[in-house]
Design a protein around this motif. Structure first.
Motif, mmCIF file in Angstrom:
data_model
loop_
_atom_site.group_PDB
_atom_site.id
_atom_site.type_symbol
_atom_site.label_atom_id
_atom_site.label_comp_id
_atom_site.label_asym_id
_atom_site.label_seq_id
_atom_site.Cartn_x
_atom_site.Cartn_y
_atom_site.Cartn_z
ATOM 1 N N ALA A 158 3.498 7.182 -1.854
ATOM 2 C CA ALA A 158 4.267 7.734 -0.733
ATOM 3 C C ALA A 158 5.768 7.587 -0.939
ATOM 4 N N ARG B 180 0.803 -1.219 0.000
ATOM 5 C CA ARG B 180 0.000 0.000 0.000
ATOM 6 C C ARG B 180 0.844 1.281 0.000
ATOM 7 N N PRO B 181 1.924 1.369 0.782
ATOM 8 C CA PRO B 181 2.743 2.586 0.686
ATOM 9 C C PRO B 181 3.306 2.811 -0.714
ATOM 10 N N SER C 37 0.336 3.942 -3.049
ATOM 11 C CA SER C 37 -0.198 5.255 -2.675
ATOM 12 C C SER C 37 0.639 6.406 -3.226
#
Length: 436
Positions: free
Chosen positions: A25, A19-20, A23
């Motif tokens: 990020a 997910r990071p 995203s």
């Protein structure tokens, strides 16, 4: 700055997820080191930056939306000129980041960077221009991006190769090898002295994207061959087109061969049933993938699905006829829907039956009836609103039940479309192609 390789190790062991990465990020820290003189830019499609004695070498250049940020990130690390960029394939999330580097070279009075790609990449760009409207529609739907405009201007490669190219960039040897898989124009880059392998989209931390329902033919057998070739190199660092790097020869070999095994299983299963004279419908509902394959964290069907790969295999080996003689020269779908609705007692009867089936968990059958109800209902009528409300609800349930991003996107698009129709609104541009 995040320790990329430490994070990648935790993803492999299941302590963290991607997910990071997805995203965006990871881009906040600019270029992330993966080895001495090697960095990763975590764009939609990853970019890898190699420092050589002759200048910088990029493997892929990312998408148009991050091109300026990529250039800024590179210049925050080094002022070395960009000498060569290699396109892993022609997808737009990998090839649209060259403009700032070309402009920089012109401003500094330096030669324009050399772009190297497989000889089929320009042919892909030509097709993209020819089908820009279609690609705007299907990619707007797939990525839920209303109003998406497909690009029609592409940085053409300066050097094309056929099967392989031994590229020597000063102190760095890079062997480029062509393969077919997600595309017919793919390139893998092997740096033998450093045991680094750039695999493009042949590996992306999920089940292979070999069945995308809205895109052109993918090549399952050749994809497996490329994976086997890469697995035999003994690479110690794998740099994928999407997702995070994998370090360690055994991990790399394991993940590449597992991906190949999944593709091999699907191809063998489909061909066996096709050779037995079965129809596409029968093949679709008989082919199964062992659960232990799909349970691996790097083979989960989170983007594409095995069932879609089955369809792509049928399309390649069997053509478009699915074995149903009624589908050979079909009636218009709206007319078929109207006839079914007449037999059932009207569109509202179909819509209500669809909701009951969905409640009982029979979502696939519910989807058919909901679609018929929406097609058969007269626009502007009460039954039209009810049919589309039911269709929206069923499509939302199908989206929630689907493992893959592609299925979720298409079902979600259909649900949004029917939500608008139930309010008497016209479909938006991203909803074109469905009526009434």
């Amino acid at each position: 700055m995040i320790d990329l390789m430490g994070y990648a190790d935790r993803v492999w062991t299941g302590q963290e997820d991607l997910r990071p990465y997805f995203s965006g990020a990871l881009r906040e820290d600019g270029l992330l080191p993966v080895a001495d003189g090697v960095w990763m830019w975590a764009a939609t499609g990853n970019v890898y930056v190699f420092r050589t004695a002759g200048g910088l070498l990029l493997f892929d250049t990312g998408d148009r939306h991050t091109s300026r940020a990529l250039h800024t990130a590179v210049r925050a690390v080094t002022q070395d000129p960009l000498h060569i960029a290699v396109f892993s394939h022609g997808h737009v999330d990998h090839v649209l980041g060259m403009d700032p580097f070309d402009q920089e070279a012109a401003e500094r009075g330096l030669p324009r960077p050399e772009v190297i790609a497989h000889r089929h990449v320009p042919r892909r760009f030509e097709r993209y221009v020819l089908t820009a409207g279609y690609n705007s529609a299907v990619n707007g739907r797939q990525f839920r991006a209303p109003g998406l405009k497909w690009p029609t201007v592409y940085r053409q490669p300066d050097t094309l190769y056929d099967q392989q190219l031994d590229l020597r960039e000063a102190d760095t040897q890079v062997l480029l090898r062509h393969g077919m898989g997600e595309t017919d124009d793919a390139t893998m880059a092997w740096l033998p002295d450093r045991r680094i392998l750039c695999c493009g989209d042949f590996y992306a931390w999920n089940a292979p994207n070999a069945g995308n329902p809205q895109k052109v033919q993918r090549f399952v057998a050749e994809w497996s061959q490329a994976l086997h070739w890469m697995a035999g190199l003994g690479a110690e660092l794998l740099l994928p087109g999407h997702g995070v790097p994998i370090a360690g020869a055994e991990r790399i070999r394991q993940t590449l061969l597992s991906s190949a095994a999944l593709l091999d299983h699907l191809q063998q299963s489909v061909l066996e049933l096709m050779n037995g004279g079965l129809t596409l419908d029968e093949v679709l509902h008989r082919v199964r993938v062992p659960a232990e394959m799909l349970s691996k964290p790097y083979l989960r069907p989170t983007y594409d699905e095995p069932e879609f790969i089955v369809r792509n295999l049928w399309r390649r080996y069997g053509g478009w006829y699915d074995g149903d003689p009624a589908a050979l020269r079909p009636a218009p779908r709206a007319e078929l829907a109207a006839e079914v609705a007449e037999l059932a007692g009207g569109p509202q009867a179909l819509a209500r039956r669809a909701l009951l089936l969905a409640k009982d968990g029979d979502l696939r059958l519910a989807g058919h009836l909901a679609e018929f109800a929406a097609l058969a209902a007269a626009p502007g009528s009460a039954e039209h609103a009810e049919a589309h409300q039911a269709r929206a609800q069923v499509m939302e349930s199908l989206a929630a039940d689907s493992p893959s991003f592609m299925a979720k996107s298409i079902y979600g698009w259909a649900a949004s479309q029917s939500q608008a129709a139930s309010r008497g609104e016209e479909p938006g541009k991203e909803e074109a192609g469905w009526a009434p």
